[in-house]
Design an enzyme around this catalytic site. Structure first.
Site, PDB file in Angstrom:
ATOM      1  CD  GLU A 157      46.753  49.919  46.629  1.00 11.30           C
ATOM      2  OE1 GLU A 157      46.045  50.775  47.170  1.00 11.30           O
ATOM      3  OE2 GLU A 157      46.500  48.702  46.715  1.00 11.30           O
ATOM      4  CG  ASN A 198      52.479  45.544  45.750  1.00 17.98           C
ATOM      5  OD1 ASN A 198      52.654  44.641  44.932  1.00 17.98           O
ATOM      6  ND2 ASN A 198      51.517  45.498  46.668  1.00 17.98           N
ATOM      7  CG  HIS A 234      43.636  42.473  44.303  1.00 14.42           C
ATOM      8  ND1 HIS A 234      43.550  41.436  45.210  1.00 14.42           N
ATOM      9  CD2 HIS A 234      44.527  43.347  44.821  1.00 14.42           C
ATOM     10  CE1 HIS A 234      44.346  41.673  46.236  1.00 14.42           C
ATOM     11  NE2 HIS A 234      44.963  42.832  46.023  1.00 14.42           N
ATOM     12  CD  GLU A 264      48.314  43.138  47.455  1.00 15.91           C
ATOM     13  OE1 GLU A 264      47.094  43.345  47.487  1.00 15.91           O
ATOM     14  OE2 GLU A 264      49.156  43.973  47.832  1.00 15.91           O
ATOM     15  CG  ASP A 266      42.089  38.416  45.224  1.00 19.32           C
ATOM     16  OD1 ASP A 266      42.063  39.230  44.284  1.00 19.32           O
ATOM     17  OD2 ASP A 266      42.054  38.774  46.424  1.00 19.32           O
TER      18      ASP A 266
END
Ligand SMILES: O[C@@H]1[C@@H](O)[C@H](O[C@@H]2CO[C@@H](O[C@@H]3CO[C@@H](O[C@@H]4CO[C@@H](O)[C@H](O)[C@H]4O)[C@H](O)[C@H]3O)[C@H](O)[C@H]2O)OC[C@H]1O
Length: 419
Positions: A157, A198, A234, A264, A266
């Site tokens: 990030e 990432n 996400h 990651e 979701d």
């Protein structure tokens, strides 16, 4: 035919029962991913959850999970809470679990503005000291887990939503060079681990994805090694990027020599989730997994834990949740689970297994520029990356790095020149 003994009768009976059971046991999210030519389907996990035996049994099921990621225990605040004091017990638990289960380990994460101890973020270190602190952290941690990490999320990030650099302590103190420096240190400590950048909101084309592509180029131009880019994914039910958008975006990274992974995943909804949102979520999960399936160099998909019981979402996004394929009672959500299974079966399987490839490192062209009388310094022309010892090169923190008293002019976030 030999007469059946008591033992052989027993074995025949066990075989008749075991065979269908075994068939069911080996069919799962991971086995389908592997059958589709991917390296894994996996899940994040965390130390506290492992004392929940029902949870642990689900995580240990390698038919579903061929890879795990520690959700917190390899982050800076966990590993080096005080300067020079390294604490590996929690990270080792996850690494040892992966080893015991034969699961791949995505190690997460070395340099991130968040979950960073205040001795780093508020330390007011100068450029050289912060570089020393960062490289020491990376060298120590990557060496500790050497040989165990399939992937390392080296930098997490580093970007704002508009693709500019996030004003983290690393960026403010060191400049963009902290990123290639971090990759170089990780590569030196474990040459076999695949090294990833990432981030979130880079899963479809846009300013932030372009920023991430520029980070790849930056690392390559410095001559440091980078293998891949992680799309955190996400997502929000109903506004998840389409399969086509995700595929096209992944290909932009592949064109730079990268492999990619969904790291990651979701897909959250307002809770309690409505039937309409469940239907959308099923489509969204399918689209994301199909996008990875379709791009040969997308190596795998990781969900950010597998059950709503331990999802990070409700604690961070108030009123939202139901983001994972298993509910809060560890019960499989059949529609979501089946959507992922059949996504792995979709289309044509890739013909080759993704392998580590070495990225082409661009050699920056340099020119010699004349400085103050008697001084010549090598400086890269505008439009190329800087090298060690040049203005704006590795370790650059402003004019003082310029040789022969020249000053360093910063054109933008990417380029600077001795003038
Ligand atoms: O226990 C939890 C950990 O699980 C948690 O892990 C981190 C979770 O995700 C990553 O960082 C977050 C990514 O999402 C950002 O919010 C986004 C804002 O834009 C939205 O469009 C998007 O949908 C959102 O995801 C968060 O601000 C980030 O923190 C990170 O890589 C994981 O390590 O960390 C906190 C622990 O308490």
């Amino acid at each position: 035919m030999a007469p059946l003994t008591g033992l052989s009768l027993f074995l025949v009976a066990v075989g008749a029962i075991a065979s269908p059971l075994q068939k069911r046991a080996i069919d799962g999210l991971n086995t389908r991913a592997v059958a589709a030519g991917k390296a894994y389907f996996g899940s994040a996990t965390d130390n506290g959850e492992l004392t929940d035996t029902a949870y642990a049994a689900g995580l240990n099921n390698t038919a579903d999970f061929g890879q795990i990621t520690p959700g917190n225990s390899m982050k800076w605040d966990s590993i080096e809470p005080s300067r020079g004091v390294f604490s590996y017990a929690k990270g080792d638990v996850i690494a040892n679990l992966a080893k015991a289960n034969g699961q791949k380990l995505r190690c997460h994460t070395l340099v991130w503005h968040s979950q960073l101890p205040s001795w780093v973020s508020n330390g007011n270190f100068d450029n050289a000291t912060l570089i020393e602190i960062m490289t020491n952290h990376i060298t120590n941690e990557v060496s500790h887990f050497k040989g165990q990490c399939y992937h390392w999320d080296v930098v997490n990030e580093a970007l704002n939503e508009d693709g500019t650099f996030r004003e983290s302590v690393f960026y403010k103190t060191v400049g963009p060079a902290y990123i290639p420096l971090a990759f170089a240190a990780a590569a030196a400590a474990d040459p076999a681990a695949k090294l990833y950048y990432n981030d979130y909101n880079i899963e479809s084309a846009g300013l932030k994805s372009t920023g991430a592509q520029n980070i790849v180029k930056l690392v390559q131009q410095y001559g440091a090694h980078i293998d891949g880019v992680g799309m955190q994914a996400h997502f929000i039910v109903g506004s998840t990027p389409s399969q086509a958008a995700q595929e096209a975006n992944m290909k932009a990274f592949v064109d730079l020599g990268m492999e990619v992974a969904i790291t990651e995943l979701d897909i959250r909804a307002t809770t309690p989730i409505s039937d309409a949102d469940v239907a959308k979520q099923v489509v969204d999960y399918g689209n994301t997994v199909r996008a990875c399936k379709a791009v040969e160099r997308c190596v795998g998909v990781t969900i950010w834990d597998w059950t709503d019981k331990y999802s990070w979402i409700p604690s961070v996004f108030s009123g939202q949740g139901s983001a994972l394929p298993w509910d809060g009672d560890l019960k499989k959500k059949d529609a979501v689970y089946s959507a992922i299974l059949s996504a792995w079966d979709s289309g044509t399987a890739p013909t080759t297994t993704p392998t580590r490839t070495s990225t082409a490192i661009a050699t920056p062209t340099t020119t010699t520029v004349t400085k103050s009388p008697g001084c010549t310094a090598t400086a890269a022309p505008k439009g190329t990356a800087m090298l060690w010892g040049q203005c704006g090169g590795m370790g650059w923190a402003g004019p003082t790095v310029c040789v022969c008293g020249a000053t360093c002019k910063k054109y933008n976030d990417w380029y600077s020149q001795c003038v």
